[in-house]
Scaffold this motif. Sequence first.
Motif, PDB file in Angstrom:
ATOM      1  N   ILE A  92       0.805  -1.179   0.053  1.00 21.82           N
ATOM      2  CA  ILE A  92       0.060  -0.123  -0.040  1.00 21.82           C
ATOM      3  C   ILE A  92       0.636   1.341   0.017  1.00 21.82           C
ATOM      4  O   ILE A  92       0.475   2.360  -0.964  1.00 21.82           O
ATOM      5  CB  ILE A  92      -0.872   0.171   1.149  1.00 21.82           C
ATOM      6  CG1 ILE A  92      -2.098  -1.196   1.109  1.00 21.82           C
ATOM      7  CG2 ILE A  92      -1.642   1.341   1.235  1.00 21.82           C
ATOM      8  CD1 ILE A  92      -2.780  -1.341   2.405  1.00 21.82           C
ATOM      9  N   SER A  93       1.760   1.221   0.805  1.00 18.70           N
ATOM     10  CA  SER A  93       2.748   2.393   0.952  1.00 18.70           C
ATOM     11  C   SER A  93       3.666   2.702  -0.449  1.00 18.70           C
ATOM     12  O   SER A  93       3.789   3.683  -1.029  1.00 18.70           O
ATOM     13  CB  SER A  93       3.772   2.460   2.125  1.00 18.70           C
ATOM     14  OG  SER A  93       4.564   1.377   1.627  1.00 18.70           O
ATOM     15  N   LEU A  94       3.911   1.526  -1.161  1.00 18.35           N
ATOM     16  CA  LEU A  94       4.482   1.666  -2.642  1.00 18.35           C
ATOM     17  C   LEU A  94       3.586   2.342  -3.279  1.00 18.35           C
ATOM     18  O   LEU A  94       3.997   3.193  -4.172  1.00 18.35           O
ATOM     19  CB  LEU A  94       4.920   0.416  -2.869  1.00 18.35           C
ATOM     20  CG  LEU A  94       6.288  -0.047  -1.898  1.00 18.35           C
ATOM     21  CD1 LEU A  94       6.572  -1.589  -2.381  1.00 18.35           C
ATOM     22  CD2 LEU A  94       7.525   0.722  -2.339  1.00 18.35           C
ATOM     23  N   ALA A  95       2.551   1.821  -3.434  1.00 19.25           N
ATOM     24  CA  ALA A  95       1.432   2.349  -4.270  1.00 19.25           C
ATOM     25  C   ALA A  95       1.166   3.675  -4.090  1.00 19.25           C
ATOM     26  O   ALA A  95       1.035   4.483  -5.111  1.00 19.25           O
ATOM     27  CB  ALA A  95      -0.051   1.640  -4.355  1.00 19.25           C
ATOM     28  N   LYS A  96       0.821   4.331  -2.846  1.00 18.41           N
ATOM     29  CA  LYS A  96       0.629   5.566  -2.544  1.00 18.41           C
ATOM     30  C   LYS A  96       2.080   6.247  -3.129  1.00 18.41           C
ATOM     31  O   LYS A  96       1.723   7.462  -3.463  1.00 18.41           O
ATOM     32  CB  LYS A  96       0.323   5.694  -1.336  1.00 18.41           C
ATOM     33  CG  LYS A  96      -1.003   5.287  -0.697  1.00 18.41           C
ATOM     34  CD  LYS A  96      -1.333   5.419   0.840  1.00 18.41           C
ATOM     35  CE  LYS A  96      -2.759   5.137   1.027  1.00 18.41           C
ATOM     36  NZ  LYS A  96      -3.843   5.767   0.638  1.00 18.41           N
ATOM     37  N   ALA A  97       3.149   5.919  -2.950  1.00 16.60           N
ATOM     38  CA  ALA A  97       4.213   6.795  -3.538  1.00 16.60           C
ATOM     39  C   ALA A  97       4.771   6.684  -4.934  1.00 16.60           C
ATOM     40  O   ALA A  97       5.536   7.016  -5.354  1.00 16.60           O
ATOM     41  CB  ALA A  97       5.459   6.237  -2.736  1.00 16.60           C
ATOM     42  N   GLN A  98       3.649   5.929  -5.633  1.00 16.23           N
ATOM     43  CA  GLN A  98       3.793   5.642  -7.062  1.00 16.23           C
ATOM     44  C   GLN A  98       4.720   4.868  -7.609  1.00 16.23           C
ATOM     45  O   GLN A  98       5.105   4.526  -8.687  1.00 16.23           O
ATOM     46  CB  GLN A  98       3.863   7.099  -7.763  1.00 16.23           C
ATOM     47  CG  GLN A  98       2.703   7.971  -7.572  1.00 16.23           C
ATOM     48  CD  GLN A  98       1.415   7.320  -8.287  1.00 16.23           C
ATOM     49  OE1 GLN A  98       1.491   6.989  -9.546  1.00 16.23           O
ATOM     50  NE2 GLN A  98       0.378   7.223  -7.780  1.00 16.23           N
ATOM     51  N   TYR A  99       5.118   3.738  -6.610  1.00 12.05           N
ATOM     52  CA  TYR A  99       6.121   2.952  -7.059  1.00 12.05           C
ATOM     53  C   TYR A  99       5.248   1.478  -7.362  1.00 12.05           C
ATOM     54  O   TYR A  99       5.241   0.677  -6.700  1.00 12.05           O
ATOM     55  CB  TYR A  99       7.144   2.349  -5.887  1.00 12.05           C
ATOM     56  CG  TYR A  99       8.173   3.411  -5.594  1.00 12.05           C
ATOM     57  CD1 TYR A  99       9.181   4.031  -6.482  1.00 12.05           C
ATOM     58  CD2 TYR A  99       8.205   4.294  -4.549  1.00 12.05           C
ATOM     59  CE1 TYR A  99       9.990   4.881  -6.520  1.00 12.05           C
ATOM     60  CE2 TYR A  99       8.962   5.351  -4.377  1.00 12.05           C
ATOM     61  CZ  TYR A  99       9.861   5.520  -5.262  1.00 12.05           C
ATOM     62  OH  TYR A  99      10.928   6.689  -4.852  1.00 12.05           O
ATOM     63  N   LEU A 100       4.622   1.536  -8.586  1.00 14.78           N
ATOM     64  CA  LEU A 100       3.391   0.724  -8.791  1.00 14.78           C
ATOM     65  C   LEU A 100       3.968  -0.626  -9.112  1.00 14.78           C
ATOM     66  O   LEU A 100       3.394  -1.545  -8.624  1.00 14.78           O
ATOM     67  CB  LEU A 100       2.608   1.134  -9.885  1.00 14.78           C
ATOM     68  CG  LEU A 100       2.062   2.558  -9.429  1.00 14.78           C
ATOM     69  CD1 LEU A 100       1.154   3.218 -10.533  1.00 14.78           C
ATOM     70  CD2 LEU A 100       1.285   2.539  -8.379  1.00 14.78           C
ATOM     71  N   ASP A 101       5.072  -0.816 -10.060  1.00 13.52           N
ATOM     72  CA  ASP A 101       5.529  -2.165 -10.158  1.00 13.52           C
ATOM     73  C   ASP A 101       5.954  -2.803  -9.109  1.00 13.52           C
ATOM     74  O   ASP A 101       5.743  -4.085  -8.744  1.00 13.52           O
ATOM     75  CB  ASP A 101       6.760  -1.982 -11.198  1.00 13.52           C
ATOM     76  CG  ASP A 101       6.292  -1.789 -12.522  1.00 13.52           C
ATOM     77  OD1 ASP A 101       5.107  -1.782 -12.904  1.00 13.52           O
ATOM     78  OD2 ASP A 101       7.123  -1.204 -13.455  1.00 13.52           O
ATOM     79  N   LYS A 102       6.813  -2.202  -8.247  1.00 14.34           N
ATOM     80  CA  LYS A 102       7.224  -2.759  -6.900  1.00 14.34           C
ATOM     81  C   LYS A 102       5.838  -2.949  -6.012  1.00 14.34           C
ATOM     82  O   LYS A 102       6.132  -4.206  -5.302  1.00 14.34           O
ATOM     83  CB  LYS A 102       8.042  -1.863  -6.117  1.00 14.34           C
ATOM     84  CG  LYS A 102       8.681  -2.301  -4.758  1.00 14.34           C
ATOM     85  CD  LYS A 102       9.726  -3.489  -5.095  1.00 14.34           C
ATOM     86  CE  LYS A 102      10.258  -3.768  -3.563  1.00 14.34           C
ATOM     87  NZ  LYS A 102      11.200  -5.017  -3.822  1.00 14.34           N
ATOM     88  N   ALA A 103       5.056  -2.298  -5.780  1.00 15.87           N
ATOM     89  CA  ALA A 103       3.840  -2.704  -4.959  1.00 15.87           C
ATOM     90  C   ALA A 103       3.122  -3.869  -5.663  1.00 15.87           C
ATOM     91  O   ALA A 103       2.714  -4.643  -4.487  1.00 15.87           O
ATOM     92  CB  ALA A 103       2.660  -1.670  -5.191  1.00 15.87           C
ATOM     93  N   GLU A 104       3.185  -4.057  -6.988  1.00 13.41           N
ATOM     94  CA  GLU A 104       2.363  -5.310  -7.267  1.00 13.41           C
ATOM     95  C   GLU A 104       3.360  -6.627  -7.087  1.00 13.41           C
ATOM     96  O   GLU A 104       2.646  -7.723  -6.740  1.00 13.41           O
ATOM     97  CB  GLU A 104       2.093  -5.264  -8.986  1.00 13.41           C
ATOM     98  CG  GLU A 104       1.249  -4.060  -9.370  1.00 13.41           C
ATOM     99  CD  GLU A 104       0.916  -4.003 -10.713  1.00 13.41           C
ATOM    100  OE1 GLU A 104       1.973  -4.041 -11.521  1.00 13.41           O
ATOM    101  OE2 GLU A 104      -0.099  -3.540 -11.045  1.00 13.41           O
ATOM    102  N   GLU A 105       4.444  -6.368  -7.254  1.00 16.47           N
ATOM    103  CA  GLU A 105       5.724  -7.571  -6.823  1.00 16.47           C
ATOM    104  C   GLU A 105       5.288  -7.883  -5.167  1.00 16.47           C
ATOM    105  O   GLU A 105       5.281  -8.988  -5.021  1.00 16.47           O
ATOM    106  CB  GLU A 105       7.107  -7.170  -7.059  1.00 16.47           C
ATOM    107  CG  GLU A 105       8.080  -8.162  -6.874  1.00 16.47           C
ATOM    108  CD  GLU A 105       9.423  -7.410  -6.971  1.00 16.47           C
ATOM    109  OE1 GLU A 105      10.224  -7.910  -6.084  1.00 16.47           O
ATOM    110  OE2 GLU A 105       9.619  -6.431  -7.699  1.00 16.47           O
ATOM    111  N   VAL A 106       5.299  -6.941  -4.609  1.00 16.46           N
ATOM    112  CA  VAL A 106       5.019  -7.189  -3.028  1.00 16.46           C
ATOM    113  C   VAL A 106       3.961  -7.757  -2.631  1.00 16.46           C
ATOM    114  O   VAL A 106       3.591  -8.664  -1.814  1.00 16.46           O
ATOM    115  CB  VAL A 106       5.247  -5.806  -2.357  1.00 16.46           C
ATOM    116  CG1 VAL A 106       4.877  -6.093  -0.653  1.00 16.46           C
ATOM    117  CG2 VAL A 106       6.709  -5.241  -2.226  1.00 16.46           C
ATOM    118  N   LEU A 107       2.795  -7.226  -3.462  1.00 20.44           N
ATOM    119  CA  LEU A 107       1.283  -8.042  -3.251  1.00 20.44           C
ATOM    120  C   LEU A 107       1.430  -9.243  -3.569  1.00 20.44           C
ATOM    121  O   LEU A 107       0.708 -10.334  -2.932  1.00 20.44           O
ATOM    122  CB  LEU A 107       0.416  -7.098  -4.279  1.00 20.44           C
ATOM    123  CG  LEU A 107      -1.031  -7.487  -3.988  1.00 20.44           C
ATOM    124  CD1 LEU A 107      -1.451  -7.741  -2.561  1.00 20.44           C
ATOM    125  CD2 LEU A 107      -2.060  -6.866  -5.084  1.00 20.44           C
TER     126      LEU A 107
END
Length: 220
Positions: A96-111
């Motif tokens: 969630i924190s990565l998505a809010k910071a606009q690190y979207l690829d990393k956010a999807e990887e962590v999810l």
Amino acid sequence: IDEAREIDSARIDSYVEEAMLFYKTGDYDRSIEIAQKAIGNSTIGGSDEKKSRADLYYVMGDAYLEKEDYANASSALESAIDLYDGNNLYYRDYAISLAKAQYLDKAEEVLSKAIEANLNEDSVKYCEAEIAFAKRELDEADAKFHSVLNESEDLELVTRSTLMLSRCYRERGDIDARIAFLDEQIGKADRSIQMRLIRELADSWVMKAHVDSDQAPDCY
């Protein structure tokens, strides 16, 4: 909590409880302060010190999330995972924190890692909604947030979904729908979130007054 810490100030889990207490009451700065002091104190420990230190980073990360300090939130939550990777909620909130910071690829990887760690369905759906919102895919975000709001029994996720749906309406400029939604939610929301929703509603009426000058006196 203070009394418990005085009795056993050498146990790190008492600091976790105290940081969580201030987090739940909305005093995010105090929660962060307690967590930081405990993390920096090498003299305290306990039977499961590593996990407790990870919990401190987790609470601190969530407090930073509430303050919309996404860089510090991501850093703290990543540290929690580095110390203890057995809690899939760490991955959820890190994503969630990565998505809010606009690190979207990393956010999807962590999810994806969270899903592999058996993250429950409503948490997965909430993360997907946050990522969709960050991508400006508002219809998809709206649908997923509503799904969590209507189906989840997790008060934290329900609270977050309610606030994010208010943001969805705001981003669309659909002020009347936002007002109607917030009016409905205030009547049935947990007391811990009611004041936040009232502030959101007040913001909606201010927006409406600016947009519809003919009705401005009624909006105030």
